[in-house]
Design an enzyme around this catalytic site. Structure first.
Site, PDB file in Angstrom:
ATOM      1  N   GLU A  79       0.818  -1.208   0.000  1.00  0.00           N
ATOM      2  CA  GLU A  79       0.000   0.000   0.000  1.00  0.00           C
ATOM      3  C   GLU A  79       0.860   1.271   0.000  1.00  0.00           C
ATOM      4  O   GLU A  79       0.368   2.349   0.335  1.00  0.00           O
ATOM      5  CB  GLU A  79      -0.945  -0.022   1.194  1.00  0.00           C
ATOM      6  CG  GLU A  79      -1.951  -1.162   1.097  1.00  0.00           C
ATOM      7  CD  GLU A  79      -2.909  -1.224   2.279  1.00  0.00           C
ATOM      8  OE1 GLU A  79      -4.112  -1.414   2.029  1.00  0.00           O
ATOM      9  OE2 GLU A  79      -2.461  -1.085   3.427  1.00  0.00           O
ATOM     10  N   HIS A  98      -1.886   4.874   7.994  1.00  0.00           N
ATOM     11  CA  HIS A  98      -3.017   4.132   7.424  1.00  0.00           C
ATOM     12  C   HIS A  98      -3.298   2.941   8.327  1.00  0.00           C
ATOM     13  O   HIS A  98      -2.416   2.121   8.588  1.00  0.00           O
ATOM     14  CB  HIS A  98      -2.685   3.654   6.007  1.00  0.00           C
ATOM     15  CG  HIS A  98      -3.653   2.634   5.474  1.00  0.00           C
ATOM     16  ND1 HIS A  98      -5.020   2.814   5.531  1.00  0.00           N
ATOM     17  CD2 HIS A  98      -3.465   1.420   4.894  1.00  0.00           C
ATOM     18  CE1 HIS A  98      -5.628   1.765   5.003  1.00  0.00           C
ATOM     19  NE2 HIS A  98      -4.701   0.898   4.617  1.00  0.00           N
ATOM     20  N   HIS A 100      -6.407  -0.124   9.778  1.00  0.00           N
ATOM     21  CA  HIS A 100      -7.667  -0.842   9.574  1.00  0.00           C
ATOM     22  C   HIS A 100      -8.407  -0.853  10.910  1.00  0.00           C
ATOM     23  O   HIS A 100      -8.934  -1.884  11.338  1.00  0.00           O
ATOM     24  CB  HIS A 100      -7.408  -2.271   9.093  1.00  0.00           C
ATOM     25  CG  HIS A 100      -6.656  -2.367   7.809  1.00  0.00           C
ATOM     26  ND1 HIS A 100      -6.240  -3.563   7.271  1.00  0.00           N
ATOM     27  CD2 HIS A 100      -6.226  -1.410   6.941  1.00  0.00           C
ATOM     28  CE1 HIS A 100      -5.589  -3.349   6.137  1.00  0.00           C
ATOM     29  NE2 HIS A 100      -5.564  -2.049   5.924  1.00  0.00           N
ATOM     30  N   TYR A 125     -12.869  18.714  18.583  1.00  0.00           N
ATOM     31  CA  TYR A 125     -11.552  18.174  18.247  1.00  0.00           C
ATOM     32  C   TYR A 125     -11.574  17.358  16.967  1.00  0.00           C
ATOM     33  O   TYR A 125     -10.582  17.325  16.227  1.00  0.00           O
ATOM     34  CB  TYR A 125     -10.995  17.365  19.418  1.00  0.00           C
ATOM     35  CG  TYR A 125     -10.413  18.265  20.476  1.00  0.00           C
ATOM     36  CD1 TYR A 125      -9.118  18.760  20.352  1.00  0.00           C
ATOM     37  CD2 TYR A 125     -11.173  18.665  21.565  1.00  0.00           C
ATOM     38  CE1 TYR A 125      -8.587  19.617  21.297  1.00  0.00           C
ATOM     39  CE2 TYR A 125     -10.652  19.524  22.518  1.00  0.00           C
ATOM     40  CZ  TYR A 125      -9.357  19.995  22.383  1.00  0.00           C
ATOM     41  OH  TYR A 125      -8.840  20.853  23.317  1.00  0.00           O
ATOM     42  N   HIS A 165     -12.357  -0.646   4.237  1.00  0.00           N
ATOM     43  CA  HIS A 165     -10.897  -0.771   4.327  1.00  0.00           C
ATOM     44  C   HIS A 165     -10.333  -0.019   5.541  1.00  0.00           C
ATOM     45  O   HIS A 165      -9.799  -0.643   6.451  1.00  0.00           O
ATOM     46  CB  HIS A 165     -10.290  -0.244   3.021  1.00  0.00           C
ATOM     47  CG  HIS A 165      -8.833  -0.522   2.866  1.00  0.00           C
ATOM     48  ND1 HIS A 165      -8.213  -0.528   1.634  1.00  0.00           N
ATOM     49  CD2 HIS A 165      -7.854  -0.757   3.768  1.00  0.00           C
ATOM     50  CE1 HIS A 165      -6.923  -0.787   1.786  1.00  0.00           C
ATOM     51  NE2 HIS A 165      -6.675  -0.932   3.087  1.00  0.00           N
TER      52      HIS A 165
END
Length: 212
Positions: A79, A98, A100, A125, A165
């Site tokens: 990725e 990134h 999951h 926030y 994802h």
């Protein structure tokens, strides 16, 4: 300009420290998720493929040139293109996270969210650290068309949610990207907890004032 040895060493250590923190708090699991940092010379340090963020070796992180070519270290995550397409649209940002993460992924699967802005402005926030959160359509893992879809949104959003994802979040620093990702996950958890109940999100005027 070439990155100094001390700069690269600090970045390697910081990636491993943040990765371990995210893993130990179950914001990532197994070998999922990846982290990168862009050094001053444009090279990218990135977590390798099939690596647990809880057990990273600073010496084995992947080093890529500014075009994404592998220079040294273990093979980079498949990725890697997600990170590169964020950096190419966000010149001031030097880190990408990134994950999951469970609640963010759950929200990405819901059928009735607004694809232009997935989560309502539940807290100040969230608005300040994440802002508007577009949903990127589903693509199979490793599909290069996903990079084009992310790149399309990256110029105006430092955080996006990949359908089925998980989130991709950039920041000026790794801590900034980490905190924004954590804020997104916590807001997703709140959103799911409140499902079916009347809510009182921030008004458009209140949210716009915070974005400014």
């Amino acid at each position: 300009m070439t990155a100094t040895i001390s700069e690269e060493t600090r970045a390697r250590d910081e990636i491993c420290k943040v990765g371990r923190s995210l893993f130990e708090r179950r914001l990532t699991m197994g070998s999922t998720g990846n982290i990168s940092m862009r050094l001053s010379d444009g090279t990218l340090l990135m977590t390798p493929t099939n690596a647990s963020l809880g057990d990273l070796d600073p010496a084995r992180l992947s080093l890529l040139d500014s075009d994404g070519a592998h220079i040294s270290g273990d093979k980079p995550t498949k990725e890697a293109f997600l990170h590169s397409c964020m950096y190419c649209e966000r010149n001031a940002d030097h880190a990408v996270v990134h994950l999951h993460s469970t609640h963010s992924v759950a929200v990405s699967i819901l059928a009735d969210v607004d694809p232009a802005d997935v989560l309502p402005p539940l807290t100040a926030y969230f608005v300040m650290r994440v802002g508007r959160l577009p949903l990127i359509p589903y693509f199979a893992p490793g599909d290069r068309d996903l990079a084009l879809a992310v790149k399309k949104e990256a110029g105006t959003h430092h955080a996006v949610l990949l359908a089925n994802h998980g989130p991709v979040v950039s920041g000026k620093t790794l801590r900034e990207a980490q905190y924004a990702t954590e804020e997104l996950e916590e807001t997703a958890r709140l959103f799911l907890m409140l499902d079916g109940r009347p809510i009182r999100p921030l008004t458009p005027a209140q949210a716009d004032a915070l974005r400014k």
